[in-house]
Design a protein around this motif. Structure first.
Motif, PDB file in Angstrom:
ATOM      1  N   LYS A  61      20.649  -5.885  -2.909  1.00 34.10           N
ATOM      2  CA  LYS A  61      20.466  -5.192  -4.186  1.00 34.10           C
ATOM      3  C   LYS A  61      21.587  -5.510  -5.171  1.00 34.10           C
ATOM      4  CE  LYS A  61      17.774  -1.122  -2.758  1.00 34.10           C
ATOM      5  NZ  LYS A  61      17.917   0.275  -2.322  1.00 34.10           N
ATOM      6  N   GLN A  62      22.817  -5.658  -4.645  1.00 34.33           N
ATOM      7  CA  GLN A  62      23.951  -5.972  -5.519  1.00 34.33           C
ATOM      8  C   GLN A  62      23.752  -7.291  -6.261  1.00 34.33           C
ATOM      9  OE1 GLN A  62      27.660  -5.992  -3.318  1.00 34.33           O
ATOM     10  NE2 GLN A  62      27.030  -4.068  -2.355  1.00 34.33           N
ATOM     11  N   MET A 111       8.236  -8.855  12.381  1.00 33.54           N
ATOM     12  CA  MET A 111       7.206  -7.869  11.996  1.00 33.54           C
ATOM     13  C   MET A 111       5.829  -8.483  12.239  1.00 33.54           C
ATOM     14  SD  MET A 111       6.699  -4.992   9.729  1.00 33.54           S
ATOM     15  CE  MET A 111       5.106  -4.379   9.202  1.00 33.54           C
ATOM     16  N   GLU A 124      16.808   5.729  -9.052  1.00 36.85           N
ATOM     17  CA  GLU A 124      16.293   4.390  -8.806  1.00 36.85           C
ATOM     18  C   GLU A 124      17.267   3.338  -9.344  1.00 36.85           C
ATOM     19  OE1 GLU A 124      12.556   3.558 -10.701  1.00 36.85           O
ATOM     20  OE2 GLU A 124      11.725   2.728  -8.854  1.00 36.85           O
ATOM     21  N   ILE A 153       0.867  -1.180   0.000  1.00 36.43           N
ATOM     22  CA  ILE A 153       0.000   0.000   0.000  1.00 36.43           C
ATOM     23  C   ILE A 153       0.898   1.222   0.000  1.00 36.43           C
ATOM     24  CG2 ILE A 153      -1.799   1.255   1.231  1.00 36.43           C
ATOM     25  CD1 ILE A 153      -2.454  -1.450   2.604  1.00 36.43           C
ATOM     26  N   ARG A 210      21.760  -3.188   0.855  1.00 38.67           N
ATOM     27  CA  ARG A 210      22.606  -2.900  -0.313  1.00 38.67           C
ATOM     28  C   ARG A 210      23.249  -4.176  -0.840  1.00 38.67           C
ATOM     29  NH1 ARG A 210      24.347   1.647   2.711  1.00 38.67           N
ATOM     30  NH2 ARG A 210      26.481   0.864   2.894  1.00 38.67           N
ATOM     31  N   VAL A 270      -5.046  -0.720   7.472  1.00 36.61           N
ATOM     32  CA  VAL A 270      -4.096   0.358   7.174  1.00 36.61           C
ATOM     33  C   VAL A 270      -4.760   1.418   6.318  1.00 36.61           C
ATOM     34  CG1 VAL A 270      -1.871   0.927   6.124  1.00 36.61           C
ATOM     35  CG2 VAL A 270      -2.174  -1.248   7.305  1.00 36.61           C
ATOM     36  N   MET A 271      -5.466   0.951   5.259  1.00 38.13           N
ATOM     37  CA  MET A 271      -6.130   1.870   4.331  1.00 38.13           C
ATOM     38  C   MET A 271      -7.188   2.690   5.054  1.00 38.13           C
ATOM     39  SD  MET A 271      -5.464   1.003   0.903  1.00 38.13           S
ATOM     40  CE  MET A 271      -6.960   0.764  -0.030  1.00 38.13           C
ATOM     41  N   PRO A 295      -3.943  -5.189   5.593  1.00 36.78           N
ATOM     42  CA  PRO A 295      -3.878  -4.052   4.668  1.00 36.78           C
ATOM     43  C   PRO A 295      -5.137  -3.205   4.685  1.00 36.78           C
ATOM     44  CG  PRO A 295      -3.192  -6.062   3.597  1.00 36.78           C
ATOM     45  CD  PRO A 295      -3.736  -6.464   4.916  1.00 36.78           C
ATOM     46  N   LEU A 352      13.442  -1.972  -3.817  1.00 34.90           N
ATOM     47  CA  LEU A 352      13.379  -0.523  -4.008  1.00 34.90           C
ATOM     48  C   LEU A 352      12.192  -0.013  -3.210  1.00 34.90           C
ATOM     49  CD1 LEU A 352      14.145  -0.058  -7.809  1.00 34.90           C
ATOM     50  CD2 LEU A 352      15.514   0.751  -5.905  1.00 34.90           C
ATOM     51  N   ARG A 401      -5.774   5.302   7.458  1.00 36.97           N
ATOM     52  CA  ARG A 401      -5.177   6.429   6.750  1.00 36.97           C
ATOM     53  C   ARG A 401      -6.239   7.409   6.295  1.00 36.97           C
ATOM     54  NH1 ARG A 401      -0.875   3.717   2.890  1.00 36.97           N
ATOM     55  NH2 ARG A 401       0.633   3.318   4.515  1.00 36.97           N
ATOM     56  N   SER A 449      20.502   3.246  -7.278  1.00 39.99           N
ATOM     57  CA  SER A 449      20.162   2.666  -5.982  1.00 39.99           C
ATOM     58  C   SER A 449      19.966   1.149  -6.102  1.00 39.99           C
ATOM     59  CB  SER A 449      18.906   3.353  -5.458  1.00 39.99           C
ATOM     60  OG  SER A 449      18.218   2.536  -4.577  1.00 39.99           O
ATOM     61  N   ALA A 450      19.400   0.708  -7.232  1.00 43.15           N
ATOM     62  CA  ALA A 450      19.146  -0.718  -7.433  1.00 43.15           C
ATOM     63  C   ALA A 450      20.422  -1.532  -7.605  1.00 43.15           C
ATOM     64  CB  ALA A 450      18.240  -0.925  -8.643  1.00 43.15           C
ATOM     65  N   HIS A 497       1.784  -9.130  12.108  1.00 43.50           N
ATOM     66  CA  HIS A 497       0.930  -9.261  10.933  1.00 43.50           C
ATOM     67  C   HIS A 497       0.116  -7.986  10.729  1.00 43.50           C
ATOM     68  CE1 HIS A 497      -1.179 -11.369   7.827  1.00 43.50           C
ATOM     69  NE2 HIS A 497      -2.315 -10.900   8.316  1.00 43.50           N
ATOM     70  N   VAL A 498       0.092  -7.499   9.493  1.00 45.35           N
ATOM     71  CA  VAL A 498      -0.623  -6.257   9.205  1.00 45.35           C
ATOM     72  C   VAL A 498      -1.800  -6.567   8.307  1.00 45.35           C
ATOM     73  CG1 VAL A 498      -0.415  -3.934   8.281  1.00 45.35           C
ATOM     74  CG2 VAL A 498       1.588  -5.073   9.236  1.00 45.35           C
ATOM     75  N   GLY A 517      22.837  -1.330  -5.570  1.00 44.82           N
ATOM     76  CA  GLY A 517      23.389  -1.524  -4.238  1.00 44.82           C
ATOM     77  C   GLY A 517      24.375  -0.438  -3.846  1.00 44.82           C
TER      78      GLY A 517
END
Lengths: 254, 353
Positions: free
Chosen positions: A80-81, B1, B260, A12, A77, B9-10, B6, A53, B13, B263-264, B3-4, B266
């Motif tokens: 991602k690498q 984590m 992006e 979401i 990271r 959450v919606m 969804p 991402l 919000r 960043s992808a 359990h959420v 790494g």
């Protein structure tokens, strides 16, 4: 061997868009998995959750037997690498040379100081040239990235992802901005990487003719849910209408 | 984590969004009512219609008006037909809303315009009075017959002005760079701490920018004494604040794709900035900086008026002595230099793109 396991993930966005609604599937080593579906069906979001991402809102993603759903910082990271990604808009650094663009694929393994002084070793440059050779454009190495045609830019993007020596290669509609002939040639390089280097590929595609030609397995998304999972040749007229809506007609790309 | 769910959450919000809008709308409605009452009562009724010279002022009275407006505003807002609920998109869709929106909107605009006209004391008579026209003629004729005896002095002063502007611009560059990266939202949304830095820097630079260089020059001329150094510091601090905003907006409007992609792979934050952000912002940064130099030259002439050194200081001296022929020469020289700077900066910026 299972390389990737996606288990009941939801995404979401802060805007409130519910992009993924409980998607689950597995990917075996060496597969060429293609994800199809309309624009806005959640294909891009799914890929971006796999290489983190984006962070999924709930669910679990296991990559190489490791839960990567909520990893952070250096560990993220590292993940991602190992996962390469190719984008619809190529996303090259326009003002820099093709060679520099390819080398950025290795940034994760280079030191910060070394990368901002751009002090690259001859071995690294040779490796980058080699990646360019695989996609057949080593002669463009010293050209500016934005001087290349769309198809050539996408091949540079593929070479960049090859520099990561990825276990998994993601491609987000890699041919959607290209003409049909170029599309086929770019898809051909993905096939080559999949077959010759043994890299697992997950690719979002629009055209069914390309899907039938390259995919070893297909997943169809509709409104954030998986509605079809199977072999490309089993998608008949009925399934096609279900996936793309009653109005749709199939377009061929050869 | 944990359990959420969804759907929870919606829903959560959405509820939060609507509540926020309701509170904002109620406050804005209160302000609208309060403002209308004050303007109509104080300016239009008392000052204009009754021609009261000194309107009696008491906080109790204002407080009562505020309280009444608060009640009226909130009640009006609760009906869902108010102007603000329409603005925040939470109004009921009926004809009442449509009328309140149109009628009250027009009402607000009109009383504001009328009040503005009254407060500004607009008068055609003053503009064309005989006495006034004579004085203007005297000054204009002096300005157009400049006194050339002070040319050397004025030349040195204007060179000082140009250098004040140049140094202020150059010194501002490295500081602005650091500030702008730290106040670009898309680079600082990593976690709460970086967002805090972002918000703090934005607040400080908004504050600094909202104070004109003229006032900074007054502060610095008291702090370190009258002269070019005070003027330079005034321009410097204002350049940093103004350009940090422009720079950081340029950073915020870059193409996200390359960020992006890098960043992808790494890459870490610094590598992402170096490879995906910097190549996209170099040209806009250069352009803004040259433009800032241009602005600073104009500003440097003005801040001289309050002790910032250069040609402005000279101008205010001759103006104080009512030596209009000397003032004429200085004004002509300022106009010439500003025009040349403007031309050069435009040409350079065109060449860059």
């Amino acid at each position: 061997m299972t390389i990737l396991k996606v288990d009941n993930i939801h995404k979401i966005y802060p805007s409130g868009t519910h992009a993924l609604k409980g998607v689950s599937f597995e990917v075996k080593d060496g597969e060429f998995l293609v994800i199809i579906g309309l624009s806005g069906s959640g294909k891009s979001t799914l890929l971006r959750c796999i290489n983190r991402l984006h962070e999924p809102t709930s669910g679990e993603i296991t990559f190489l037997d490791k839960d990567i759903t909520h990893v952070k910082g250096k560990e993220l990271r590292g993940i991602k690498q190992q996962i390469g990604m190719v984008f619809q808009q190529f996303n090259l650094i326009k003002r820099r040379s093709v060679l520099t663009n390819v080398i950025t694929g290795r940034l994760g393994k280079l030191g910060t100081f070394q990368s901002i002084t751009e002090n690259f070793s001859p071995e690294l440059i040779e490796e980058a040239m080699n990646a360019l050779r695989i996609v057949g454009i080593e002669e463009k190495a010293y050209k500016r990235a934005d001087s290349l045609s769309g198809g050539q830019q996408q091949r540079v993007a593929i070479a960049r992802s090859l520099m990561q020596n990825p276990k998994l290669l993601l491609a987000d509609e890699p041919v959607a901005s290209l003409d049909p002939a170029t599309s086929n040639s770019v898809m051909h390089y993905f096939e080559k990487i999949n077959k010759e280097l043994g890299t697992t590929v997950i690719c979002n595609l629009h055209f069914l003719s390309l899907v039938r030609k390259y995919a070893s397995r297909v997943i169809a998304l509709k409104a954030g849910e998986i509605i079809y999972e199977g072999l490309p040749h089993d998608i008949d007229e009925k399934w096609f209408k279900t996936i793309y809506g009653e109005e749709a007609e199939e377009v061929e790309i050869r | 984590m944990a359990h959420v769910n969804p759907h929870d959450v919606m829903a959560k919000r959405k509820d939060k969004e609507i509540l926020k809008s309701r509170v904002k709308a109620a406050l804005l409605d209160f302000f609208f009512v309060f403002y209308s009452v004050l303007v109509v009562d104080r300016v239009i009724w008392n000052k204009f219609i009754l021609q009261v010279k000194n309107i009696p002022f008491s906080w109790t009275e204002i407080g009562i008006i505020a309280l009444v407006s608060l009640v009226v505003g909130v009640l009006w807002s609760l009906t869902g037909t108010s102007l603000s609920s329409k603005l925040f998109g939470i109004s009921k869709k009926n004809s009442v809303t449509k009328y309140t929106f149109e009628i009250f909107g027009w009402f607000l605009f009109n009383i504001t315009f009328i009040a503005g006209w009254i407060i500004t004391k607009i008068s055609i008579v003053d503009l064309f009075s005989e006495e006034g026209l004579n004085a203007a003629q005297r000054i204009f004729s002096a300005l157009f017959t400049p006194e050339m005896a002070i040319f050397d002095e004025a030349l040195f002063a204007i060179i000082e002005t140009v250098y004040i502007a140049l140094i202020a611009t150059l010194v501002s560059i490295p500081i602005t760079l650091i500030v702008s990266f730290a106040s670009a939202r898309n680079l600082m949304n990593e976690n709460k701490f970086t967002l805090f830095i972002y918000a703090t820097l934005r607040l400080i630079s908004n504050f600094v920018r909202s104070i004109e260089p003229l006032i900074w020059a007054i502060i610095f001329s008291v702090w370190i004494g009258i002269g070019p150094y005070a003027g330079m510091l005034a321009l410097l601090i204002h350049s940093i604040a103004s350009n940090a905003k422009l720079y950081s907006e340029a950073i915020e409007s870059i193409e996200e794709g390359p960020v992006e992609a890098i960043s992808a792979t790494g890459a870490n934050k610094i590598q992402i900035i170096w490879y995906a952000v910097v190549p996209q912002i170099i040209l806009p940064f250069l352009s803004f900086t040259i433009y800032r130099w241009d602005i600073n030259v104009r500003m440097a002439t003005i801040i001289g008026l309050v002790g910032g050194g250069g040609i402005g200081t000279m101008l205010i001296q001759y103006q104080g002595l009512a030596q209009w022929h000397e003032v004429g020469l200085i004004v002509i020289m300022i106009a010439l230099v500003v025009w040349i700077m403007d031309y050069i900066s435009t040409k350079i910026r065109q060449a860059i793109y």
